[in-house]
Design a protein around this motif. Sequence first.
Motif, PDB file in Angstrom:
ATOM      1  N   LEU A   1      18.447  30.777  41.599  1.00  0.00           N
ATOM      2  CA  LEU A   1      17.559  30.714  40.508  1.00  0.00           C
ATOM      3  C   LEU A   1      16.312  31.621  40.576  1.00  0.00           C
ATOM      4  N   ASP A   2      16.141  32.199  41.812  1.00  0.00           N
ATOM      5  CA  ASP A   2      15.047  33.205  42.077  1.00  0.00           C
ATOM      6  C   ASP A   2      15.420  33.599  43.585  1.00  0.00           C
ATOM      7  N   ASP A   3      14.461  34.435  43.975  1.00  0.00           N
ATOM      8  CA  ASP A   3      14.843  34.723  45.618  1.00  0.00           C
ATOM      9  C   ASP A   3      14.947  33.701  46.743  1.00  0.00           C
ATOM     10  N   GLU A   4      14.239  32.674  46.253  1.00  0.00           N
ATOM     11  CA  GLU A   4      14.174  31.658  47.409  1.00  0.00           C
ATOM     12  C   GLU A   4      15.009  30.193  47.010  1.00  0.00           C
ATOM     13  N   ARG A   5      15.380  30.186  45.704  1.00  0.00           N
ATOM     14  CA  ARG A   5      15.999  28.998  45.362  1.00  0.00           C
ATOM     15  C   ARG A   5      17.355  29.486  44.792  1.00  0.00           C
ATOM     16  N   LEU A   6      18.539  28.195  45.200  1.00  0.00           N
ATOM     17  CA  LEU A   6      19.732  28.303  44.609  1.00  0.00           C
ATOM     18  C   LEU A   6      20.094  27.128  43.818  1.00  0.00           C
ATOM     19  N   LEU A   7      20.990  27.120  43.037  1.00  0.00           N
ATOM     20  CA  LEU A   7      21.376  25.766  42.139  1.00  0.00           C
ATOM     21  C   LEU A   7      23.090  25.678  42.693  1.00  0.00           C
ATOM     22  N   LEU A   8      23.109  24.597  43.115  1.00  0.00           N
ATOM     23  CA  LEU A   8      24.352  24.050  43.541  1.00  0.00           C
ATOM     24  C   LEU A   8      24.986  23.253  42.370  1.00  0.00           C
ATOM     25  N   VAL A   9      26.036  23.467  41.837  1.00  0.00           N
ATOM     26  CA  VAL A   9      26.613  22.527  40.843  1.00  0.00           C
ATOM     27  C   VAL A   9      28.016  22.166  41.232  1.00  0.00           C
ATOM     28  N   ALA A  10      28.121  20.807  41.118  1.00  0.00           N
ATOM     29  CA  ALA A  10      29.376  20.116  41.582  1.00  0.00           C
ATOM     30  C   ALA A  10      30.213  19.900  40.141  1.00  0.00           C
ATOM     31  N   SER A  11      31.409  20.307  40.185  1.00  0.00           N
ATOM     32  CA  SER A  11      32.039  20.003  38.990  1.00  0.00           C
ATOM     33  C   SER A  11      33.154  18.932  39.062  1.00  0.00           C
TER      34      SER A  11
ATOM     35  N   THR B   1      27.205  14.806  44.260  1.00  0.00           N
ATOM     36  CA  THR B   1      25.755  15.312  44.280  1.00  0.00           C
ATOM     37  C   THR B   1      24.922  14.170  44.755  1.00  0.00           C
ATOM     38  N   GLY B   2      25.001  12.935  44.168  1.00  0.00           N
ATOM     39  CA  GLY B   2      24.196  11.813  44.481  1.00  0.00           C
ATOM     40  C   GLY B   2      24.485  11.294  46.033  1.00  0.00           C
ATOM     41  N   LEU B   3      25.675  11.370  46.433  1.00  0.00           N
ATOM     42  CA  LEU B   3      25.645  10.946  47.810  1.00  0.00           C
ATOM     43  C   LEU B   3      25.003  11.857  48.878  1.00  0.00           C
ATOM     44  N   SER B   4      25.050  13.304  48.429  1.00  0.00           N
ATOM     45  CA  SER B   4      24.430  14.138  49.266  1.00  0.00           C
ATOM     46  C   SER B   4      23.011  14.089  49.153  1.00  0.00           C
ATOM     47  N   GLY B   5      22.592  13.929  48.219  1.00  0.00           N
ATOM     48  CA  GLY B   5      21.005  13.731  48.030  1.00  0.00           C
ATOM     49  C   GLY B   5      20.573  12.409  48.618  1.00  0.00           C
TER      50      GLY B   5
ATOM     51  N   ASP C   1      21.126  16.224  35.208  1.00  0.00           N
ATOM     52  CA  ASP C   1      22.531  15.974  34.751  1.00  0.00           C
ATOM     53  C   ASP C   1      23.295  15.320  35.949  1.00  0.00           C
ATOM     54  N   GLY C   2      22.564  15.212  37.124  1.00  0.00           N
ATOM     55  CA  GLY C   2      23.094  14.470  37.884  1.00  0.00           C
ATOM     56  C   GLY C   2      24.187  15.092  38.969  1.00  0.00           C
ATOM     57  N   ARG C   3      24.443  16.295  38.689  1.00  0.00           N
ATOM     58  CA  ARG C   3      25.307  17.084  39.073  1.00  0.00           C
ATOM     59  C   ARG C   3      24.905  18.403  39.838  1.00  0.00           C
ATOM     60  N   SER C   4      23.942  18.890  39.627  1.00  0.00           N
ATOM     61  CA  SER C   4      23.081  20.065  40.123  1.00  0.00           C
ATOM     62  C   SER C   4      21.970  19.892  41.045  1.00  0.00           C
ATOM     63  N   SER C   5      21.829  20.671  42.212  1.00  0.00           N
ATOM     64  CA  SER C   5      21.041  20.533  43.073  1.00  0.00           C
ATOM     65  C   SER C   5      20.223  21.810  43.349  1.00  0.00           C
ATOM     66  N   GLU C   6      18.960  21.493  43.230  1.00  0.00           N
ATOM     67  CA  GLU C   6      17.942  23.032  43.552  1.00  0.00           C
ATOM     68  C   GLU C   6      17.570  22.953  44.767  1.00  0.00           C
ATOM     69  N   CYS C   7      18.170  24.146  45.686  1.00  0.00           N
ATOM     70  CA  CYS C   7      17.983  24.257  46.912  1.00  0.00           C
ATOM     71  C   CYS C   7      17.399  25.295  47.451  1.00  0.00           C
ATOM     72  N   ARG C   8      16.756  25.031  48.705  1.00  0.00           N
ATOM     73  CA  ARG C   8      15.902  26.359  49.452  1.00  0.00           C
ATOM     74  C   ARG C   8      17.219  27.221  49.725  1.00  0.00           C
TER      75      ARG C   8
END
Length: 287
Positions: free
Chosen positions: A19-29, A51-55, A75-82
């Motif tokens: 997403l930027d230098d500090e953030r990633l987006l993890l998308v579970a298909s 994604t919900g269980l991980s969260g 969307d319930g399937r995408s996590s914004e992460c450090r």
Amino acid sequence: MSDTALHLGSGKVRELYALDDERLLLVASDRISTFDVVLPTEIPDKGRVLTGLSGFWFAQTRDLVPNHLLALRSDGRSSECRRLEMLPIECVVRGYLAGSGWKDYRATGEVCGHRLPDGLVESQQLPEPLFTPATKAQTGHDENIDRAAAVELVGEQRFDEVERVSLELYRTVSEQAAARGIILADTKLEFGVDERGRLVLADEAFTPDSSRFWPADEYAPGGPQPSFDKQFVRDYCETLGWDKAYPGPELPADVVAGTRARYVEAFERLTGIAFDRYVDEPGVVLA
Ligand code: Q0Z
């Protein structure tokens, strides 16, 4: 998805974006793999369940160790992460003797340098949970390693820290799962280090794709256990005489529906939250 995210990589069933230098987006298909092959048929909502269980588990364990989760997208399937510096080992904890742990024990009497009692049977509970690290294979299978090999990769202090934290996480989550009739046989955790050198739990945590969940009421040591989530898919594939090479078979509608129901059941039993509520408002698992 964020319109400007840069695709960093693909896992078998997940995608990773910057997403930027500090953030990633993890998308579970909704893709599913069995016998190491991704099948051409998707399981609706599987990515949301994972994604919900991980969260949920990140929220439940935040007092034990900080984690990478910043936000769940609607969307319930995408996590914004450090974005972290990932440690180059898989942190596996085993409470039961399955998979490569069982294979190694049968061949050598040991798992990752831990000597075990004679006469254990497949799927038996271990005298105590073991930290059994593995290397991260880019392709093919992770290789189990002993303490000395893991210390070479992360250093002694960090090894001792990830061992202690991984065992604490396993104990906490396995107790909560057991209270809901599910055995957490083993789990694979990934950690990173933040800009201040602090250990952070990352990636996915305590999902059916990173853990072996077994229904407690069907537990019968002395052989392999049915998988909570994928057993319909495995059983169907076994009826076909498929050679387990790419490409895998299409799944019929009843196998898809049964498998989706098992994922949703795992979510609801482990979290105590109705899956429809999660789809409505993903943040409900973080409360
Ligand atoms: C996770 C992976 C996926 C392909 C890198 N918080 C983080 N910081 C830095 N790196 C990662 C994370 Cl989670 C990281 N992976 C695994 C996930 C697709 C590979 F969705 N690789």
